[in-house]
Structure formats: structure tokens, C-alpha cells
Design an enzyme around this catalytic site. Sequence first.
Site, PDB file in Angstrom:
ATOM      1  N   PHE A  16       0.823  -1.211   0.000  1.00 37.86           N
ATOM      2  CA  PHE A  16       0.000   0.000   0.000  1.00 37.86           C
ATOM      3  C   PHE A  16       0.858   1.263   0.000  1.00 37.86           C
ATOM      4  O   PHE A  16       0.553   2.235  -0.683  1.00 37.86           O
ATOM      5  CB  PHE A  16      -0.922   0.005   1.224  1.00 37.86           C
ATOM      6  CG  PHE A  16      -2.042  -0.981   1.113  1.00 37.86           C
ATOM      7  CD1 PHE A  16      -3.127  -0.718   0.302  1.00 37.86           C
ATOM      8  CD2 PHE A  16      -2.014  -2.175   1.812  1.00 37.86           C
ATOM      9  CE1 PHE A  16      -4.169  -1.623   0.181  1.00 37.86           C
ATOM     10  CE2 PHE A  16      -3.046  -3.090   1.713  1.00 37.86           C
ATOM     11  CZ  PHE A  16      -4.128  -2.820   0.895  1.00 37.86           C
ATOM     12  N   GLY A  17       1.961   1.249   0.788  1.00 39.47           N
ATOM     13  CA  GLY A  17       2.794   2.446   0.883  1.00 39.47           C
ATOM     14  C   GLY A  17       3.596   2.685  -0.384  1.00 39.47           C
ATOM     15  O   GLY A  17       3.542   3.771  -0.977  1.00 39.47           O
ATOM     16  N   VAL A  81      15.228  -7.587  -2.690  1.00 42.60           N
ATOM     17  CA  VAL A  81      16.349  -6.730  -2.280  1.00 42.60           C
ATOM     18  C   VAL A  81      17.090  -7.413  -1.142  1.00 42.60           C
ATOM     19  O   VAL A  81      16.475  -7.910  -0.190  1.00 42.60           O
ATOM     20  CB  VAL A  81      15.832  -5.342  -1.848  1.00 42.60           C
ATOM     21  CG1 VAL A  81      16.947  -4.516  -1.215  1.00 42.60           C
ATOM     22  CG2 VAL A  81      15.245  -4.619  -3.040  1.00 42.60           C
ATOM     23  N   GLU A 172     -11.368 -12.616  12.174  1.00 40.47           N
ATOM     24  CA  GLU A 172     -11.964 -12.790  10.846  1.00 40.47           C
ATOM     25  C   GLU A 172     -11.806 -14.233  10.368  1.00 40.47           C
ATOM     26  O   GLU A 172     -12.735 -14.834   9.821  1.00 40.47           O
ATOM     27  CB  GLU A 172     -11.340 -11.798   9.863  1.00 40.47           C
ATOM     28  CG  GLU A 172     -11.809 -10.379  10.162  1.00 40.47           C
ATOM     29  CD  GLU A 172     -11.120  -9.276   9.369  1.00 40.47           C
ATOM     30  OE1 GLU A 172     -11.589  -8.134   9.448  1.00 40.47           O
ATOM     31  OE2 GLU A 172     -10.129  -9.552   8.678  1.00 40.47           O
ATOM     32  N   ALA A 317      -3.553  -0.202   6.394  1.00 33.88           N
ATOM     33  CA  ALA A 317      -3.393   0.259   5.014  1.00 33.88           C
ATOM     34  C   ALA A 317      -3.525   1.776   4.854  1.00 33.88           C
ATOM     35  O   ALA A 317      -2.707   2.390   4.156  1.00 33.88           O
ATOM     36  CB  ALA A 317      -4.396  -0.478   4.122  1.00 33.88           C
TER      37      ALA A 317
END
Length: 427
Positions: A16-17, A81, A172, A317
Site C-alpha cells: 500500500f505504501g 532486495v 476474521e 493500510a
Amino acid sequence: MQTSARPKVAIIGAGFGGLTAAQGLANARADVTLIDRQDHHCFQPLLYQVATAALSPADVAWPIRSILSRQANAFVVLGEVSAIDVNKRDVHAEGVSFPYDYLVLATGVSHSYFGHDDWALFAPGLKTLEDARVIRRRLLLAFEEAELAQSDTERARLMNFVIVGGGPTGVELAGALAEVARRTLPSDFRRIDPRRARIIVIEAGPRLLAQFPPDLSAYALSALRRMGVEVLLSTPVTQCDSRGVTAGNTRIEAATIVWAAGVAASPAGDWISAERDRAGRIKVNPDLTVPGHPEIFAIGDCASIADASGRPLPGIAPAAKQMGHYVATVIAARIAQTPPPAPFHYHHYGDLATIGRKAAVVKIGRIELTGFIGWWFWSVAHIYFLIGVKNRLFVAATWLWSYLTFKRPARLILDAESPGGGKNATR
Ligand SMILES: Cc1cc2nc3c(=O)[nH]c(=O)nc-3n(C[C@H](O)[C@H](O)[C@H](O)COP(=O)(O)OP(=O)(O)OC[C@H]3O[C@@H](n4cnc5c(N)ncnc54)[C@H](O)[C@@H]3O)c2cc1C
């Protein structure tokens, strides 16, 4: 188009970022390299639905290349990475170096087993699509194996499902699994009664959904119990192995264990030798730069920063997206040599968690919603945040169909697990 003369922005992580940061630089005179070890951006809030066979992986993930295909200054790299040379300003991934003028670290978090990494073999966590598929496979296989079990003891063990952690993911998962066992599967088996499956949530803290107000935690507890889920509170798990878990003084034999308890920051802080908080997140300045490195930013779950009242920002998020948007404006301003924006300010819109059919908790400012209204709000909000019209329509239609029929469209057992995490290791 990318040119060698323009400033280079390397972004690690297309969650998200990182994705928001890359998109925010679409009009900047910069070349943006977005590196991720997965080829897709994953909508983690709905991963539990993949794990419980309500949705398919493609419903909650999108190829990063496709999302950025129209952004001419974006170069997408599929690669892990492994190191960063802060002196040479190079990112190393898959044996290739990617030079940068600005670097954005957006690598998120991974599971923490609180010093017991060997438990990961028996209790997979839920963070990626692969994790969701592993969990789906184990859940569905447990019922299949129970159907053929040779003893009552073994059958009972196979039909015990333990979820460690009573945060949103644990709640959930438990609610969805209860619906699978009580509503979806009963007519499909002949020797076992799936309704007799035990679903046990084990939480070390005194209540579920600790970030919600106590009355909503209490609602979640009673809603789960109404669904036949057993909840153990103030009960830390002290042992986890191939046959089950020990929680407090209780031993629970279980073939399927899911880890929804701790998170640990990615190794990004190690790469740049940055100062980190106790959870391993990189401490950042008010403009989200890493102290001592005005050219490096850390955002989202891997960054540590407090809000105006001094509380650490939540690992959700919207926080990651707001940070991604902010660093894009800071970098764009520096490139354009215009004044920098004001320090980052996080706006908290609210907290949402669903428990199951017609049951959810929502806290937005002073407004609290539960029950059907909460569940409806949760559903609309999640559909809204999915990427693409097709996904929104498809997920909405799938939910409607599941709501009416109790069916789970993605109930397929696929993909043998890797040898290290093989199902036999968990049974
Ligand atoms: C099961 C689950 C349910 C959730 N539910 C909600 C919810 O309902 N609402 C909500 O707001 N938030 C929810 N969250 C939290 C939310 O998903 C995170 O806060 C958010 O994803 C953080 O964004 P991020 O960009 O920091 O990291 P992420 O979205 O995790 O992205 C990190 C990216 O970095 C990549 N990466 C990591 N290491 C490397 C490396 N070495 N090399 C290359 N790439 C790398 C990863 O592949 C990944 O794509 C949930 C999270 C989970 C796991």
C-alpha cells in the site's frame, strides 16, 4: 520515459505504501524504480477470504506491471532486495545494482513467533497470497483426512482448528472458518459431521480486538461464541508443534494451527543500519526521512512514527497509503525545488473488522456500528478499496452469491507445499 539525466527514485515494496508513493510521482521529473519480490500488489485485508475459500487469489491481487503500465516514468523490477549501499546509493537485488538519488523503504512486516521461529512450520501466518493458499490447503485437507481417520482420537485432532491471536486477522479467520464448518461443508461429507469441528482462538491479552473500545471487543467475543467458536483469553501459547499447542496449562491436540499473533518489521532497518523501535521498525523524522539520511524515507508498516497525541501510528493500510502519498509530495517538491510540504500528519478514519455473516465492528470517530449494519459498512468499504471495476463487481457478486447459498467458490485443494513446510510435517 526513463532518462539517465533525471533524479532516480528507488522504491522497495509495492504494498500500500510503496505503490502509492510510485503513483504519486507519476508527474514528477524523475525516474522511478519500484522493486518487489512479488509480481503483484496484494490487498491483505481480504487474504483471510482466500484462506477460507471465499475468494480466489486473483480477486485480491493485481500485477504491479499492469497497475503501472501507463506510468511512463515507472520501471518495475521483480526481485528480492538483499542489501543497500548507502554510501554509493545503490540498491542490490538479484545480483543487479539500482542507483538512487532518493530511496523509499516500504517493505512492510513479517510474522513474529516471539523467538520461536521453529513454530512457523506448524503454524503458518497470513501475510501473502502464498500463505493464504497454504492455510486454505491445510484447512480443507483436515476435513478430507478426518473423513478417512481410523480412530476417534485422530478424527478429533484433525477437526480441531487453532488460531493463535485475537486481533482482526484471528477474529476474521475464526468467524469465516466457523461458517465453512457449520454452513458450507455439512452436506458434503458422509462419515464426519463438519459442524462438530472445534475452532479455538487463543489470545494472550485480556480481550479480543485490543485496538477497539472494550464494548466492541465484548461484542466480537459474544458474536464468535454464538457461532460456536471457543475463545481463550489471557492465555499465552507456550508450545506449538506438529500435534498441537499448549496454551496456559491446557494442551490442545490440533492438526491445523494458524498464526495470527505477532508481527516483526522487515530487515530494511538492517540494510541501512538505522535506529529501530522495539518492533524493529525504522524510526523516522516528521518528514518520514531516516535520521542522518535526508535522501532515504521509510513508510508504512516498516516505519515507526507517533501521531499528534504521541501514539505510534497503527499498522494499517490507510496509514501506509497516506505516508506513500506524503513522501511522493516531499520528493516531487525537492526535485522541483519548491518549498517542502508541512510535516506528515496522519488522519485516522476508523477501525473495521468483520466477524462473520451479519456481524462486524466499526469504530469511526464517536460512531460505533455492529451487527448487520456494521457488516454492510465493512463490505462496502472493502469493495470500494479494491483496485479495478472488474474486481469490485466480481467480489460483490461473489459475496452476494455466498451470502445467499453459503457456498465457497474457491474450495479447491491445490499446490503441494514445499518440502520444508509439507503438510505431513504438520499432521
Ligand atoms: C491478514 C491481514 C489483514 C489485514 N487487514 C487489514 C484491514 O482490514 N485494514 C487495514 O487497514 N489494514 C489491514 N492490514 C494491514 C495492512 O495490510 C498493512 O498495514 C499494509 O499492507 C502496510 O502496507 P506497507 O506498504 O507498509 O506494506 P505491505 O503492504 O506489506 O507491502 C510490503 C511489500 O514489500 C515487499 N517486500 C518486502 N521485503 C522485500 C524485499 N526484501 N525485496 C523486495 N520486496 C520486498 C513485499 O513483497 C510487499 O509487496 C492487514 C494485514 C494483514 C496481513
